[in-house]
Design an enzyme around this catalytic site. Sequence first.
Site, mmCIF file in Angstrom:
data_model
loop_
_atom_site.group_PDB
_atom_site.id
_atom_site.type_symbol
_atom_site.label_atom_id
_atom_site.label_comp_id
_atom_site.label_asym_id
_atom_site.label_seq_id
_atom_site.Cartn_x
_atom_site.Cartn_y
_atom_site.Cartn_z
ATOM 1 N N ASN A 9 -3.067 -19.795 -13.452
ATOM 2 C CA ASN A 9 -3.645 -20.123 -12.454
ATOM 3 C C ASN A 9 -3.084 -20.433 -10.989
ATOM 4 O O ASN A 9 -2.522 -21.660 -10.855
ATOM 5 C CB ASN A 9 -4.572 -21.516 -12.758
ATOM 6 C CG ASN A 9 -5.640 -21.925 -11.656
ATOM 7 O OD1 ASN A 9 -5.841 -21.388 -10.860
ATOM 8 N ND2 ASN A 9 -6.090 -23.294 -11.952
ATOM 9 N N LYS A 11 -4.266 -21.099 -8.276
ATOM 10 C CA LYS A 11 -4.847 -22.258 -7.382
ATOM 11 C C LYS A 11 -5.022 -21.627 -5.907
ATOM 12 O O LYS A 11 -5.140 -20.400 -5.755
ATOM 13 C CB LYS A 11 -4.149 -23.763 -7.504
ATOM 14 C CG LYS A 11 -3.970 -24.051 -8.965
ATOM 15 C CD LYS A 11 -3.764 -25.304 -9.105
ATOM 16 C CE LYS A 11 -3.460 -25.995 -10.614
ATOM 17 N NZ LYS A 11 -3.523 -27.156 -10.860
ATOM 18 N N HIS A 95 -13.059 -25.468 -14.008
ATOM 19 C CA HIS A 95 -11.591 -26.207 -13.724
ATOM 20 C C HIS A 95 -11.894 -27.405 -13.342
ATOM 21 O O HIS A 95 -12.956 -27.968 -12.554
ATOM 22 C CB HIS A 95 -10.645 -25.256 -12.865
ATOM 23 C CG HIS A 95 -9.329 -25.946 -12.950
ATOM 24 N ND1 HIS A 95 -8.955 -26.857 -12.224
ATOM 25 C CD2 HIS A 95 -8.443 -25.322 -13.529
ATOM 26 C CE1 HIS A 95 -7.621 -27.152 -12.309
ATOM 27 N NE2 HIS A 95 -7.191 -26.224 -13.087
ATOM 28 N N GLU A 97 -10.434 -29.281 -10.926
ATOM 29 C CA GLU A 97 -10.575 -29.503 -9.715
ATOM 30 C C GLU A 97 -11.944 -29.071 -9.050
ATOM 31 O O GLU A 97 -12.032 -29.684 -8.055
ATOM 32 C CB GLU A 97 -9.251 -28.591 -9.000
ATOM 33 C CG GLU A 97 -7.987 -29.464 -9.375
ATOM 34 C CD GLU A 97 -6.838 -28.562 -9.425
ATOM 35 O OE1 GLU A 97 -6.983 -27.175 -8.944
ATOM 36 O OE2 GLU A 97 -5.716 -28.825 -9.859
ATOM 37 N N GLU A 167 -7.972 -28.811 -20.965
ATOM 38 C CA GLU A 167 -7.157 -29.095 -19.846
ATOM 39 C C GLU A 167 -7.377 -30.945 -19.560
ATOM 40 O O GLU A 167 -8.379 -31.180 -18.928
ATOM 41 C CB GLU A 167 -7.338 -28.422 -18.694
ATOM 42 C CG GLU A 167 -6.991 -27.015 -18.908
ATOM 43 C CD GLU A 167 -6.499 -26.332 -17.551
ATOM 44 O OE1 GLU A 167 -5.371 -26.141 -17.432
ATOM 45 O OE2 GLU A 167 -7.531 -26.589 -16.507
ATOM 46 N N GLY A 173 -1.101 -30.851 -12.994
ATOM 47 C CA GLY A 173 -0.158 -30.972 -12.048
ATOM 48 C C GLY A 173 0.557 -32.231 -11.724
ATOM 49 O O GLY A 173 1.078 -32.540 -10.777
ATOM 50 N N SER A 212 0.480 -29.179 -17.060
ATOM 51 C CA SER A 212 1.932 -29.448 -17.108
ATOM 52 C C SER A 212 2.608 -28.632 -18.295
ATOM 53 O O SER A 212 3.625 -29.004 -18.576
ATOM 54 C CB SER A 212 2.404 -30.669 -17.121
ATOM 55 O OG SER A 212 1.903 -31.227 -16.036
HETATM 56 C C1 PEP Z 1 -4.056 -25.758 -14.064
HETATM 57 O O1 PEP Z 1 -4.323 -25.794 -12.880
HETATM 58 O O2 PEP Z 1 -5.069 -25.388 -14.822
HETATM 59 C C2 PEP Z 1 -3.113 -26.451 -14.618
HETATM 60 C C3 PEP Z 1 -2.936 -26.400 -15.916
HETATM 61 O O3 PEP Z 1 -2.122 -26.810 -13.616
HETATM 62 P P1 PEP Z 1 -0.519 -27.440 -14.255
HETATM 63 O O4 PEP Z 1 0.105 -26.457 -15.224
HETATM 64 O O5 PEP Z 1 0.060 -27.232 -12.985
HETATM 65 O O6 PEP Z 1 -0.702 -28.718 -14.578
#
Ligand code: PEP
Length: 251
Positions: A9, A11, A95, A97, A167, A173, A212
């Site tokens: 992703n 973003k 997601h 966000e 997630e 992040g 992460s």
């Molecule tokens: C994501 O945006 O779905 C995500 C898992 O981000 P990150 O790997 O940066 O934590």
Amino acid sequence: MRRPMVAGNWKMHGTRASVAELIEGLANLALPGGVDVAVFPPSLHVSLVVDCLEGQLISVGAQNCAHQAGQGALTGEVSSTQLADAGCKFVLVGHSERRQVMGESNEVLNRKFEAAQAAGLIPILCIGETLEEREAGKTLEVVGQQLGSIIEELGVGAFVNAVIAYEPVWAIGTGLTASPEQAQEVHAAIRAQLRQENSEVAQGVRLLYGGSVKAANAVELFGMPDIDGGLIGGASLNADEFGAIIRAAGN
Ligand code: PEP
């Protein structure tokens, strides 16, 4: 046997120049044959990425779609029909966000999930709890409600052609990762919830972990029985790191 999947992703990252550079890096990776790989650029760059990845074994997905398929008067939105037409195979739905920052509710996400499938896209439903919810012992309840909303509205059969990404919001992040055991506990609960409705669907659906993930922790996470790969944010912007994560999923 579920085929592992690793999704990147991107973003709201990337210019035409940096996207071209990243794709060149991805094209040069020696990828294991047994893993499905997809990247999710900003919708502005979808066509560029589709064109540049032609002939590569990497699919393209979108990060979001409108709650209605087709075309119409919906200023600023991009529909699943348009994304499919542009060459997308997948779309992220829900997601964190978008749930947290854009205020997308389960009801809206049900519509997006349905619109995605109507257009022939495979939705990747993202679910997960906040730190507050985890600390209050509500992780399985929250995740169960997010998943249950789709099951109630569209039926468990909707997951024959979908992927689920767990997630935890506190791990996205932040550099904090759920331990393999914490992630496995939630993945097992997700599969159990699906199994209550239909064991074949539960057994077949791929459950990705996101939060992460890096090359350094991917092997342990992907080694858990109900973790079928990962949804990768930050680390997917570096072709070598992303490649190492993909190889971890192929082990
Ligand atoms: C994501 O945006 O779905 C995500 C898992 O981000 P990150 O790997 O940066 O934590």
